[in-house]
Design a protein around this motif. Structure first.
Motif, PDB file in Angstrom:
ATOM      1  N   LEU A  56      -3.360   9.340   7.500  1.00  0.00           N
ATOM      2  CA  LEU A  56      -2.873   8.626   6.325  1.00  0.00           C
ATOM      3  C   LEU A  56      -4.012   8.436   5.328  1.00  0.00           C
ATOM      4  O   LEU A  56      -5.116   8.062   5.703  1.00  0.00           O
ATOM      5  N   PHE A  85       0.833  -1.199   0.000  1.00  0.00           N
ATOM      6  CA  PHE A  85       0.000   0.000   0.000  1.00  0.00           C
ATOM      7  C   PHE A  85       0.865   1.244   0.000  1.00  0.00           C
ATOM      8  O   PHE A  85       1.798   1.371   0.805  1.00  0.00           O
ATOM      9  N   PHE A 127      -4.646   6.111   2.004  1.00  0.00           N
ATOM     10  CA  PHE A 127      -4.059   4.927   1.373  1.00  0.00           C
ATOM     11  C   PHE A 127      -4.533   4.758  -0.067  1.00  0.00           C
ATOM     12  O   PHE A 127      -5.663   5.125  -0.418  1.00  0.00           O
ATOM     13  N   GLY A 128      -3.684   4.153  -0.861  1.00  0.00           N
ATOM     14  CA  GLY A 128      -4.092   3.675  -2.168  1.00  0.00           C
ATOM     15  C   GLY A 128      -4.814   2.345  -2.022  1.00  0.00           C
ATOM     16  O   GLY A 128      -4.959   1.810  -0.924  1.00  0.00           O
TER      17      GLY A 128
END
Lengths: 115, 114
Positions: free
Chosen positions: A103, A91, A105-106
């Protein structure tokens, strides 16, 4: 709002070969950090490498290195000499340098290592 | 150091039931976070806390409540569970400074709502 895109849902590589995982992000901020996390089948999230946006030099950690292209908003991960233990979900994540530093995230890339 | 721990590791609920997930960290971290992970969608932030007694909404807060009564604990509550809340839940924590420090994650809780 910041977004992170990983366009490769799955990748595979032969053991001992090199593989590159792609990540692009969108932000209007100048102060931020980028991370690659590894998630093996155990589900534990493990930090692989980090990059501070203000640093021009690409980060390296042993067999792992990044290609950080700030103008293009690209942050790819290169794994050299791939090992069976590298098989996992990877990730890419973006973190602002301000406030609560959340954060983003992809979607993740599943990496398979072929013996 | 145990790091970040989560209780329970697995849970099955029926629609409408309630439950609380417990996250504990022994690293004296100021910030704590709850994420959910669904297939093909990465991790998404539910709620977070920047200190004892403070909480804030993340990207997907609906249907969840949180509390941070002690610095080391961050609770995630589901008042009336729905099948859409079937997911893997991760807790994370980090120090407030320096900014380049990463978040440390717990092992996750797999929740199934029938």
């Amino acid at each position: 709002a910041q977004t992170v895109t990983q366009s490769q849902p799955e990748m595979s590589v032969q053991e001992a070969e090199t593989v590159t995982l792609s990540c692009t992000y969108d932000t209007s901020e100048s102060d931020y950090y980028l991370f690659w996390y590894k998630q093996p089948p155990s589900r534990q999230m493990i930090l692989v490498i980090r990059q501070e946006a203000y640093k021009q030099q690409n980060a390296t950690e042993n067999r792992f290195s990044v290609n950080f292209q700030k103008a293009a908003k690209s942050f790819s991960l290169k794994i050299s000499d791939s090992q069976l233990g590298d098989a996992a979900m990877y990730f890419c994540a973006y973190k602002t340098g301000q406030g609560a530093q959340k954060l983003v995230f992809g979607q993740g890339t599943r990496l398979t290592i072929n013996p | 150091n145990a790091g970040v721990t989560q209780t329970p590791k697995f849970r099955v609920l029926k629609t409408g039931q309630s439950m609380t997930l417990l996250c504990a960290q022994d690293m004296n971290h100021e910030y704590m976070y709850w994420y959910r992970q669904d297939p093909g969608m990465g991790l998404r932030l539910i709620h977070y806390s920047v200190g004892e007694g403070t909480t804030a909404k993340g990207e997907v807060p609906d249907g969840y409540n949180v509390s941070r009564l002690k610095k080391q604990n961050f609770l995630l509550g589901l008042e009336s569970a729905a099948p859409s809340q079937t997911s893997v839940y991760f807790c994370a924590s980090r120090v407030a400074r320096p900014s380049y420090n990463e978040q440390f994650f717990g092992p996750g809780t797999r929740l199934t709502v029938l």
